[in-house]
Design an enzyme around this catalytic site. Structure first.
Site, short mmCIF file in Angstrom:
data_model
loop_
_atom_site.label_atom_id
_atom_site.label_comp_id
_atom_site.label_asym_id
_atom_site.label_seq_id
_atom_site.Cartn_x
_atom_site.Cartn_y
_atom_site.Cartn_z
N ASN A 9 0.88 -1.17 0.00
CA ASN A 9 0.00 0.00 0.00
C ASN A 9 0.92 1.22 0.00
OD1 ASN A 9 -1.75 2.08 0.49
ND2 ASN A 9 -2.31 1.44 2.56
N LYS A 11 0.19 4.29 -0.25
CA LYS A 11 -0.40 5.50 0.35
C LYS A 11 -0.18 6.70 -0.57
CE LYS A 11 -0.01 3.30 4.80
NZ LYS A 11 0.13 3.41 6.23
N HIS A 94 -9.41 1.50 5.05
CA HIS A 94 -8.12 1.63 5.74
C HIS A 94 -8.29 2.58 6.93
CE1 HIS A 94 -3.96 2.68 6.55
NE2 HIS A 94 -3.63 1.58 5.91
N GLU A 96 -6.60 4.92 7.99
CA GLU A 96 -6.35 6.33 7.67
C GLU A 96 -7.57 6.97 7.03
OE1 GLU A 96 -2.69 5.64 5.60
OE2 GLU A 96 -1.73 5.14 7.50
N GLU A 166 -5.07 -4.54 10.84
CA GLU A 166 -4.04 -3.52 11.00
C GLU A 166 -4.31 -2.73 12.28
OE1 GLU A 166 -2.03 -2.35 7.06
OE2 GLU A 166 -3.83 -1.16 7.22
N GLY A 172 2.89 2.61 10.81
CA GLY A 172 3.87 3.67 10.62
C GLY A 172 4.60 4.08 11.89
N SER A 212 3.77 -1.69 10.47
CA SER A 212 5.22 -1.77 10.70
C SER A 212 5.82 -3.12 10.34
CB SER A 212 5.56 -1.38 12.14
OG SER A 212 5.18 -0.04 12.39
P1 13P Z 1 3.33 0.67 7.60
O1 13P Z 1 3.80 -0.66 7.02
O2 13P Z 1 4.05 1.84 7.02
O3 13P Z 1 3.26 0.64 9.07
O4 13P Z 1 1.80 0.86 7.09
C1 13P Z 1 0.92 -0.18 7.26
C2 13P Z 1 -0.32 0.12 6.51
O5 13P Z 1 -1.09 0.98 6.89
C3 13P Z 1 -0.58 -0.64 5.28
O6 13P Z 1 -1.88 -0.43 4.83
#
Ligand code: 13P
Length: 250
Positions: A9, A11, A94, A96, A166, A172, A212
């Site tokens: 992903n 982003k 997601h 976010e 997640e 992150g 992560s």
């Molecule tokens: P990270 O791997 O950067 O922690 O992000 C995870 C994520 O949100 C994947 O959708």
């Protein structure tokens, strides 16, 4: 046997030029074909990615979509548009999107239904935040997200979807979940699927861990009985790292 699946992903990273560079590099590398590989670039890079990935075994996914096929929804992208580009997958709900853009279990449900109606495979994201975890609410929060997100669907419709667990506190942050804790939540998700749908669906659906994931911990997740893959953010943005993640078992 559930086939392992690793999804990048990206982003809000990688415009068209960077997308071309990254995917051209990945294509040249050697990866374990037992693993299904998907990349989810931002909208504006999807066409470029689609051209590069044609006749490769890497599938294309979108990071979001609207649930309507067309209409007066300024700034939105429809499932038909994603299909036309060649997307096979779409990330739905997601954290976010839930956190910053007001998405709820209800909009997740509308999007999951729309994706399935349009022959896109939804990657449905669930996970608790740090406060919910601290007060022991993980199981409740995740169960509700799964039940509400998949409400009104039949076992036949959902048997090929992906669920990504997640935990928000792990995204992150560099603070990843312990493998066994993530496995326990994946098991809980299978129990909810069994209760709500049936045994077959619960056994068949692939569940990923995300948050992560990196070269040092990928194997810890992939070795868990209930976890079938990883949804990777930061570590999917460099060709070498992403391919090493895919080759976790080599
Ligand atoms: P990270 O791997 O950067 O922690 O992000 C995870 C994520 O949100 C994947 O959708």
């Amino acid at each position: 046997m559930r086939r392992p699946i690793i999804i990048g992903n990206w982003k809000m990273n990688k415009g068209i030029n960077e997308t071309r560079e990254l995917l051209t590099e990945i294509k040249k590398m050697d990866w374990d074909r037992r693993v299904e590989v998907v990349v989810c670039p931002p909208y504006t890079s999807l066409v470029e990615a689609s051209d590069i990935l044609i006749s490769t075994e890497i599938a294309l996914g979108s990071q979001n979509m609207h649930w309507k096929d067309k209409g007066a929804y300024t700034g939105e992208i429809s499932p038909l548009m994603l299909k036309e580009i060649g997307c096979k997958y779409v990330i739905i709900g997601h954290s976010e999107r839930r956190q910053y853009f007001g998405e709820t279990d209800e909009t997740v449900n509308l999007k999951v239904k729309s994706a399935l109606n349009n022959e896109l495979i939804p990657i449905v994201c669930v996970g608790e935040d740090v406060e919910q975890r601290k007060r022991g609410g993980t199981d409740f929060v995740v169960s509700e997200q799964v039940r509400n997100g998949l409400k009104g669907l039949t076992p036949e419709q959902i048997k090929n979807i992906i669920i990504a667990y997640e935990p928000i506190w792990a995204i992150g942050t560099g603070i990843s979940s312990k493998g066994e804790d993530a496995n326990a939540v994946a098991k809980l998700i299978r129990d909810v699927l069994k209760d709500t749908f049936n045994d077959e669906v619960s056994e068949q659906i692939r569940i990923q861990y995300g948050g992560s994931v990196n070269l040092g911990n990928i194997k810890e997740y992939m070795d868990q009985a209930e976890i079938d893959g990883a949804l990777v953010g930061g570590a999917s943005l460099k060709a070498e790292d992403f391919v090493k993640l895919i080759n976790y078992d080599k």
